[in-house]
Design a protein around this motif. Structure first.
Motif, PDB file in Angstrom:
ATOM      1  N   THR A 173      15.159  44.852  57.474  1.00  0.00           N
ATOM      2  CA  THR A 173      15.814  44.240  56.312  1.00  0.00           C
ATOM      3  C   THR A 173      15.074  44.582  55.025  1.00  0.00           C
ATOM      4  O   THR A 173      15.593  44.355  53.942  1.00  0.00           O
ATOM      5  N   GLU A 174      13.890  45.152  55.145  1.00  0.00           N
ATOM      6  CA  GLU A 174      13.109  45.557  53.977  1.00  0.00           C
ATOM      7  C   GLU A 174      13.689  46.860  53.418  1.00  0.00           C
ATOM      8  O   GLU A 174      14.058  47.760  54.167  1.00  0.00           O
ATOM      9  N   ARG A 175      13.782  46.935  52.079  1.00  0.00           N
ATOM     10  CA  ARG A 175      14.405  48.088  51.458  1.00  0.00           C
ATOM     11  C   ARG A 175      13.519  48.675  50.363  1.00  0.00           C
ATOM     12  O   ARG A 175      12.710  47.985  49.759  1.00  0.00           O
ATOM     13  N   VAL A 176      13.716  49.970  50.105  1.00  0.00           N
ATOM     14  CA  VAL A 176      13.024  50.685  49.032  1.00  0.00           C
ATOM     15  C   VAL A 176      14.037  50.927  47.923  1.00  0.00           C
ATOM     16  O   VAL A 176      15.144  51.390  48.183  1.00  0.00           O
ATOM     17  N   ARG A 177      13.652  50.618  46.686  1.00  0.00           N
ATOM     18  CA  ARG A 177      14.544  50.793  45.534  1.00  0.00           C
ATOM     19  C   ARG A 177      14.309  52.164  44.895  1.00  0.00           C
ATOM     20  O   ARG A 177      13.173  52.539  44.609  1.00  0.00           O
ATOM     21  N   CYS A 178      15.400  52.897  44.648  1.00  0.00           N
ATOM     22  CA  CYS A 178      15.315  54.234  44.055  1.00  0.00           C
ATOM     23  C   CYS A 178      16.358  54.383  42.957  1.00  0.00           C
ATOM     24  O   CYS A 178      17.438  53.809  43.052  1.00  0.00           O
ATOM     25  N   ARG A 179      16.032  55.183  41.956  1.00  0.00           N
ATOM     26  CA  ARG A 179      17.000  55.540  40.906  1.00  0.00           C
ATOM     27  C   ARG A 179      17.357  57.008  41.063  1.00  0.00           C
ATOM     28  O   ARG A 179      16.492  57.858  41.231  1.00  0.00           O
ATOM     29  N   LYS A 200      17.499  44.195  37.298  1.00  0.00           N
ATOM     30  CA  LYS A 200      18.353  43.250  38.020  1.00  0.00           C
ATOM     31  C   LYS A 200      19.598  43.900  38.621  1.00  0.00           C
ATOM     32  O   LYS A 200      20.404  43.220  39.232  1.00  0.00           O
ATOM     33  N   LYS A 201      19.748  45.198  38.425  1.00  0.00           N
ATOM     34  CA  LYS A 201      20.923  45.885  38.982  1.00  0.00           C
ATOM     35  C   LYS A 201      20.924  45.747  40.497  1.00  0.00           C
ATOM     36  O   LYS A 201      19.902  45.969  41.152  1.00  0.00           O
ATOM     37  N   LEU A 202      22.077  45.378  41.040  1.00  0.00           N
ATOM     38  CA  LEU A 202      22.181  45.177  42.475  1.00  0.00           C
ATOM     39  C   LEU A 202      22.162  46.492  43.242  1.00  0.00           C
ATOM     40  O   LEU A 202      21.609  46.578  44.318  1.00  0.00           O
ATOM     41  N   GLY A 203      22.781  47.513  42.718  1.00  0.00           N
ATOM     42  CA  GLY A 203      22.786  48.795  43.404  1.00  0.00           C
ATOM     43  C   GLY A 203      23.573  48.729  44.692  1.00  0.00           C
ATOM     44  O   GLY A 203      24.383  47.839  44.918  1.00  0.00           O
ATOM     45  N   VAL A 253      21.473  53.003  41.279  1.00  0.00           N
ATOM     46  CA  VAL A 253      20.344  52.304  41.885  1.00  0.00           C
ATOM     47  C   VAL A 253      20.671  52.256  43.368  1.00  0.00           C
ATOM     48  O   VAL A 253      21.688  51.696  43.775  1.00  0.00           O
ATOM     49  N   LEU A 254      19.815  52.866  44.161  1.00  0.00           N
ATOM     50  CA  LEU A 254      20.036  52.939  45.603  1.00  0.00           C
ATOM     51  C   LEU A 254      18.925  52.222  46.340  1.00  0.00           C
ATOM     52  O   LEU A 254      17.760  52.259  45.923  1.00  0.00           O
ATOM     53  N   PHE A 255      19.279  51.594  47.425  1.00  0.00           N
ATOM     54  CA  PHE A 255      18.304  50.946  48.296  1.00  0.00           C
ATOM     55  C   PHE A 255      18.376  51.607  49.660  1.00  0.00           C
ATOM     56  O   PHE A 255      19.455  51.734  50.239  1.00  0.00           O
ATOM     57  N   ALA A 280      14.095  61.551  32.670  1.00  0.00           N
ATOM     58  CA  ALA A 280      15.559  61.580  32.584  1.00  0.00           C
ATOM     59  C   ALA A 280      16.157  60.177  32.634  1.00  0.00           C
ATOM     60  O   ALA A 280      17.322  59.993  32.314  1.00  0.00           O
ATOM     61  N   PHE A 281      15.368  59.205  33.036  1.00  0.00           N
ATOM     62  CA  PHE A 281      15.864  57.843  33.205  1.00  0.00           C
ATOM     63  C   PHE A 281      15.397  56.978  32.043  1.00  0.00           C
ATOM     64  O   PHE A 281      14.205  56.776  31.834  1.00  0.00           O
ATOM     65  N   HIS A 282      16.376  56.482  31.299  1.00  0.00           N
ATOM     66  CA  HIS A 282      16.067  55.628  30.158  1.00  0.00           C
ATOM     67  C   HIS A 282      16.078  54.177  30.588  1.00  0.00           C
ATOM     68  O   HIS A 282      16.817  53.787  31.486  1.00  0.00           O
ATOM     69  N   LYS A 283      15.275  53.380  29.944  1.00  0.00           N
ATOM     70  CA  LYS A 283      15.200  51.965  30.255  1.00  0.00           C
ATOM     71  C   LYS A 283      16.481  51.293  29.764  1.00  0.00           C
ATOM     72  O   LYS A 283      16.806  51.335  28.587  1.00  0.00           O
ATOM     73  N   ALA A 284      17.223  50.701  30.666  1.00  0.00           N
ATOM     74  CA  ALA A 284      18.458  50.005  30.322  1.00  0.00           C
ATOM     75  C   ALA A 284      18.181  48.503  30.322  1.00  0.00           C
ATOM     76  O   ALA A 284      17.324  48.026  31.070  1.00  0.00           O
ATOM     77  N   PRO A 285      18.889  47.752  29.488  1.00  0.00           N
ATOM     78  CA  PRO A 285      18.698  46.305  29.507  1.00  0.00           C
ATOM     79  C   PRO A 285      19.053  45.727  30.875  1.00  0.00           C
ATOM     80  O   PRO A 285      20.065  46.098  31.467  1.00  0.00           O
TER      81      PRO A 285
END
Length: 145
Positions: A105-111, A52-55, A95-97, A43-48
């Protein structure tokens, strides 16, 4: 008020409903919505420049509040506007962290993708589905208290 009481009295006289049962039905609280989400990497397409999205950094417990039936504009205070420039669409991507551990301070990146629907005869647009890119992110939110 008098007409409601009169109608309840008449109905109870016919044995159809008792006034106490009518009041109990009217006052019964709705059970809290359970968190339901699916996982679909396709369901998630690769975006340009997607990498680098901050989320936004959020707690899993706040994301858990986004369940089917929630109004579209209730999401703004929780997550803000969608992160990929979606405006008037039926899908918002984020984009969620999430913090790895409390106080870390360590975070996990999720879409995450939220899909919306507008039911016939209704004005508001509500959440129909929450989709995660990875199972580990969905599990993290489902386990939140």
């Amino acid at each position: 008020m008098k007409t409601e009481f009169l109608a309840l009295t008449i109905l109870s006289g016919f044995g159809l409903i008792s006034p106490a049962a009518a009041v109990a039905q009217k006052a019964s609280p709705q059970p809290p919505a359970t968190y339901v989400a699916s996982v679909d990497p396709s369901a998630f397409h690769k975006a340009p420049l997607e990498h680098k999205k901050l989320g936004v950094t959020v707690s899993p417990a706040s994301v858990r509040l986004i369940t089917p039936g929630v109004d579209k504009f209730s999401i703004y205070p929780l997550l803000g506007p969608p992160h990929f420039g979606e405006g008037i669409t039926r899908r918002w991507n984020y984009v969620l962290f999430f913090p790895v551990a409390p106080g870390s301070t360590e975070r996990v990146r999720c879409r995450m993708q939220i899909r919306f629907e507008r039911q016939r005869g209704r004005y508001s647009v509500t959440v129909s589905e929450v989709i995660w890119q990875e199972q580990s992110c969905a599990d993290r939110v489902a386990a939140a208290n």
